[in-house]
Design an enzyme around this catalytic site. Structure first.
Site, PDB file in Angstrom:
ATOM      1  CE  LYS A  52      20.702  59.132 -16.025  1.00 13.38           C
ATOM      2  NZ  LYS A  52      20.685  59.608 -17.411  1.00 13.38           N
ATOM      3  CD  GLN A  96      20.900  57.171 -20.418  1.00 12.29           C
ATOM      4  OE1 GLN A  96      20.162  57.581 -19.324  1.00 12.29           O
ATOM      5  NE2 GLN A  96      21.893  57.797 -20.878  1.00 12.29           N
ATOM      6  CG  ASP A 119      17.244  64.208 -19.441  1.00 10.36           C
ATOM      7  OD1 ASP A 119      18.111  64.525 -18.192  1.00 10.36           O
ATOM      8  OD2 ASP A 119      17.306  63.391 -20.289  1.00 10.36           O
TER       9      ASP A 119
END
Length: 283
Positions: A52, A96, A119
């Site tokens: 990412k 994460q 997200d």
């Protein structure tokens, strides 16, 4: 022969558009910034975060990396989230997952400013999605829809079956398909007669985490199959390989099948970057 819809190719095109938007924003005095929080040393998580951050740099997004030991306390993490919420240089915050067991993922994700929740997991963004409002959409479901846009010209009236009801993929992608006026059936581990349900589908999105669950004779001719599953399996000879939730080699009669790997996975990262730019533009 089914068309293989390569997500990595579509993702590269999306990243190119994101890079152009980053340049426009920077010309206007806004440098999109993404903060990534990684707690612990889970190997897959470290790989995902590295990918990412590499992609973020490639498109010109500033990255702020916070790697914390596994024993970091929940209050310390909440304090960090509060700091990132208040930082004007940070437009997107990514925590994460998975987190160590002593940390409540729900509590931590809820603490993120919804306008920085790239997200798309915050209850505010989930609520916006459920009513068709323009919030930040979870990355993998958004990636699925962008792949479908490559091959489906008219969604209205199509029968779509979503296999898996997770909050991360199944439920959001079902809502997105409903917004396109599909007739949507959501199935799960307790669904009865699953093969018969899938046989009626024009669109199949499978995110069950069950290798090769969907067999070729479940899929009708001309259907589109989006395979979100990714599982590492070891064959009888001890060789490891990555497989999806669909037995793609049995689906020559389908219209389109996404491969595993190089299918939905690259789209997830590209959509994360797109959401970051969207958040920066709004702020």
């Amino acid at each position: 022969m089914a068309r293989v819809l390569r997500g990595d190719i579509v993702a590269d095109a999306l990243c190119s558009r994101v890079a152009e938007e980053v340049l426009r924003l920077k010309a206007g005095g806004v440098a999109p910034g993404l903060a990534v929080v990684l707690v612990g040393d889970d190997p897959p998580s470290q790989v995902y975060v590295r990918r990412k951050l590499i992609k973020a740099r490639e498109v010109g997004i500033r990255s702020f990396e916070h790697r914390l030991p596994a024993e970091t306390g929940e209050e310390a993490l909440l304090t960090l989230i509060g700091t990132l919420n208040a930082d004007p240089l940070v437009h997107g915050i990514l925590v994460q997952l998975p987190l160590p067991p002593h940390i409540s993922a729900g509590k931590l994700l809820d603490a993120i400013d919804p306008s920085k929740d790239v997200d798309g997991f915050h209850p505010v963004n989930v609520g916006r999605l459920s009513i068709g409002n323009d919030g930040l959409i979870p990355c993998t479901p958004l990636g699925c829809m962008l792949l479908l846009d490559e091959v489906v010209t008219e969604f209205r009236g199509l029968k779509a079956v979503v296999i898996g009801k997770s909050n991360i993929v199944g439920k959001p992608v079902a809502l997105l398909l409903l917004e396109r006026e599909c007739t949507v059936t959501v199935t799960h581990i307790h669904t009865r007669n699953l093969p018969d349900i899938v046989r009626g589908a024009d669109i199949v999105v499978v995110a069950a985490g069950s290798p090769r669950l969907v067999r070729g004779d479940w899929v009708k001719p001309g259907a589109v199959v989006i395979d979100v599953g990714i599982t590492r399996v070891v064959d009888d000879d001890g060789n490891a390989r990555i497989v999806g939730d669909a037995a793609a080699d049995e689906m020559d009669h389908a219209a389109v099948v996404t491969p595993v790997p190089n299918g939905v996975g690259p789209m997830t990262i590209a959509c994360l970057l797109s959401n970051t730019v969207k958040a920066a533009r709004r702020r």
